[in-house]
Design an enzyme around this catalytic site. Structure first.
Site, mmCIF file in Angstrom:
data_model
loop_
_atom_site.group_PDB
_atom_site.id
_atom_site.type_symbol
_atom_site.label_atom_id
_atom_site.label_comp_id
_atom_site.label_asym_id
_atom_site.label_seq_id
_atom_site.Cartn_x
_atom_site.Cartn_y
_atom_site.Cartn_z
ATOM 1 C CG ASP A 129 -2.086 0.921 1.120
ATOM 2 O OD1 ASP A 129 -2.344 1.429 0.014
ATOM 3 O OD2 ASP A 129 -2.756 1.152 2.143
ATOM 4 C CG HIS B 236 -0.441 2.374 -9.273
ATOM 5 N ND1 HIS B 236 -0.590 1.994 -7.957
ATOM 6 C CD2 HIS B 236 -1.529 3.127 -9.577
ATOM 7 C CE1 HIS B 236 -1.733 2.498 -7.492
ATOM 8 N NE2 HIS B 236 -2.311 3.189 -8.452
ATOM 9 C CB THR C 1 -13.274 -7.529 -4.962
ATOM 10 O OG1 THR C 1 -13.184 -7.610 -3.536
ATOM 11 C CG2 THR C 1 -12.955 -8.889 -5.536
ATOM 12 C CD GLU C 2 -13.262 -4.947 -1.299
ATOM 13 O OE1 GLU C 2 -12.078 -5.327 -1.458
ATOM 14 O OE2 GLU C 2 -14.193 -5.737 -1.064
ATOM 15 C CG LEU D 220 9.183 -17.292 -4.584
ATOM 16 C CD1 LEU D 220 9.005 -17.310 -3.064
ATOM 17 C CD2 LEU D 220 9.767 -15.938 -5.019
ATOM 18 N NE ARG E 173 -2.750 -1.473 4.450
ATOM 19 C CZ ARG E 173 -4.014 -1.544 4.080
ATOM 20 N NH1 ARG E 173 -4.797 -2.475 4.579
ATOM 21 N NH2 ARG E 173 -4.518 -0.689 3.203
HETATM 22 C C1 IPE Z 1 -1.553 0.360 -3.329
HETATM 23 O O1 IPE Z 1 -1.326 1.716 -3.331
HETATM 24 C C2 IPE Z 1 -1.805 -0.196 -4.695
HETATM 25 C C3 IPE Z 1 -3.193 -0.611 -4.941
HETATM 26 C C4 IPE Z 1 -4.172 -0.619 -4.085
HETATM 27 C C5 IPE Z 1 -3.498 -1.052 -6.275
HETATM 28 P P1 IPE Z 1 -2.534 2.753 -3.298
HETATM 29 O O2 IPE Z 1 -2.904 3.067 -4.702
HETATM 30 O O3 IPE Z 1 -3.639 2.267 -2.452
HETATM 31 O O4 IPE Z 1 -1.816 4.000 -2.647
HETATM 32 P P2 IPE Z 1 -2.434 5.007 -1.579
HETATM 33 O O5 IPE Z 1 -2.952 4.175 -0.451
HETATM 34 O O6 IPE Z 1 -3.518 5.758 -2.268
HETATM 35 O O7 IPE Z 1 -1.278 5.852 -1.180
HETATM 36 C C1 IPE Z 2 -5.341 -2.624 -0.058
HETATM 37 O O1 IPE Z 2 -5.031 -1.296 -0.309
HETATM 38 C C2 IPE Z 2 -5.401 -3.370 -1.330
HETATM 39 C C3 IPE Z 2 -4.139 -3.479 -2.069
HETATM 40 C C4 IPE Z 2 -2.950 -3.145 -1.669
HETATM 41 C C5 IPE Z 2 -4.298 -4.030 -3.383
HETATM 42 P P1 IPE Z 2 -6.175 -0.174 -0.426
HETATM 43 O O2 IPE Z 2 -5.446 1.092 -0.602
HETATM 44 O O3 IPE Z 2 -7.138 -0.551 -1.467
HETATM 45 O O4 IPE Z 2 -6.882 -0.275 0.989
HETATM 46 P P2 IPE Z 2 -7.789 0.738 1.788
HETATM 47 O O5 IPE Z 2 -8.825 1.241 0.829
HETATM 48 O O6 IPE Z 2 -6.906 1.851 2.265
HETATM 49 O O7 IPE Z 2 -8.348 -0.067 2.912
HETATM 50 MG MG MG Z 3 -4.075 2.476 -0.494
#
Ligand code: IPE
Ligand code: IPE
Ligand code: MG
Length: 261
Positions: A40, A57, A86-87, A151, A208
């Protein structure tokens, strides 16, 4: 697409010697069998630099490559990345499109190395609902590495744990109707066989990044007794050294599973 962000992904602040010392120290103790990572913070990493979220990304994908190499080099058996939930479909269309292109890019740039490293790539999640080209790339990863014995590398893409559990229940009811199972047979071990992680050990450790302290619908059943490790580092800043530090801390923890030690 990815090369242009290379210089922005900071190399580890530690020296090679520090890193080698840490690796040799963690190799003296049992390694976790399975590490699952919620990668994240890509968006915030980009925002801090005045870049679009997609740049985060791209940088995050380079970090994934680095962490795969490090996990392979220390002999970790199973590594799982939570790449798209999925969200995450709720995000802006352009961002989703970009995220869905990443596996295609990764296939082009990294499949060869993964095969050389004997890495077996698997997907957790409903890949059929991804765009056609993404789906093809995901299938290609699985097909080309299916025979590999090193792996085990899982990507959770279009993955949600509650959905996975519901699906497992539906399958069990179907099997019960077909007289393949009955209620008395259902125990934790049988239930696990109906999940997407069938055959894999539960994660020993969940990492995380980005300072968020939640699980966001990730492997809810499987992490019942996982050790959790949170860091404020944003995913594109997460280094191999941090992975090794997390493993070292894991090795110093006492896992009681409810008993007294
Ligand atoms: C994690 O980084 C990647 C995905 C969820 C695909 P985020 O895109 O959630 O980055 P923040 O949380 O907005 O910084
Ligand atoms: C969790 O990150 C999912 C991934 C890293 C793919 P999100 O950025 O989607 O999570 P929330 O929305 O902060 O919980
Ligand atoms: Mg995020």
């Amino acid at each position: 697409m990815l090369k242009s962000f290379k210089r922005l992904v900071n190399p580890t602040a530690k020296t090679k010697r520090d890193e080698e010392a840490l690796i040799s120290s963690i190799k003296q103790h049992p390694l976790p069998q399975h590490i699952a990572i919620i990668t994240d913070g890509n968006g915030r990493w980009a925002r801090k630099r005045g870049l679009p979220r997609t740049a985060g990304h791209a940088a995050g994908m380079m970090r994934i490559r680095e962490i795969i190499r490090s996990a392979d080099e220390i002999g970790l058996p199973v590594l799982t990345f939570y790449s798209f939930s999925t969200e995450n479909w709720k995000r802006p269309r352009k961002e989703v499109e970009y995220l869905m292109r990443l596996p295609i890019e990764f296939l082009k740039s990294d499949l060869k190395e993964l095969i050389e490293r004997n890495v077996k790539v698997q997907m957790l999640g409903d890949k059929q609902q991804t765009p056609q080209e993404t789906y093809a790339a995901l299938l290609e990863f699985e097909k080309q590495t299916a025979q590999n014995t090193g792996l085990i590398l899982n990507f959770a893409i279009n993955y949600g744990s509650r959905g996975e559990i519901i699906h497992a229940v539906q399958q069990m009811i179907q099997d019960a109707k077909n007289n393949q199972i009955d209620a008395d047979m259902i125990d934790e071990s049988l239930f696990s066989q109906y999940l997407l992680t069938k055959g894999l050990p539960d994660p020993d450790m969940v990492i995380r990044t980005s300072g968020e302290v939640r699980v966001s619908n990730f492997l809810l059943w499987q992490i019942a007794y996982s050790e959790l490790w949170f860091t404020d580092a944003l995913w594109p800043d997460f280094t191999s050294y941090m992975l090794f530090e997390a493993i070292q801390e894991f090795q110093s923890r006492t896992r009681r599973y409810g008993a007294v030690t």
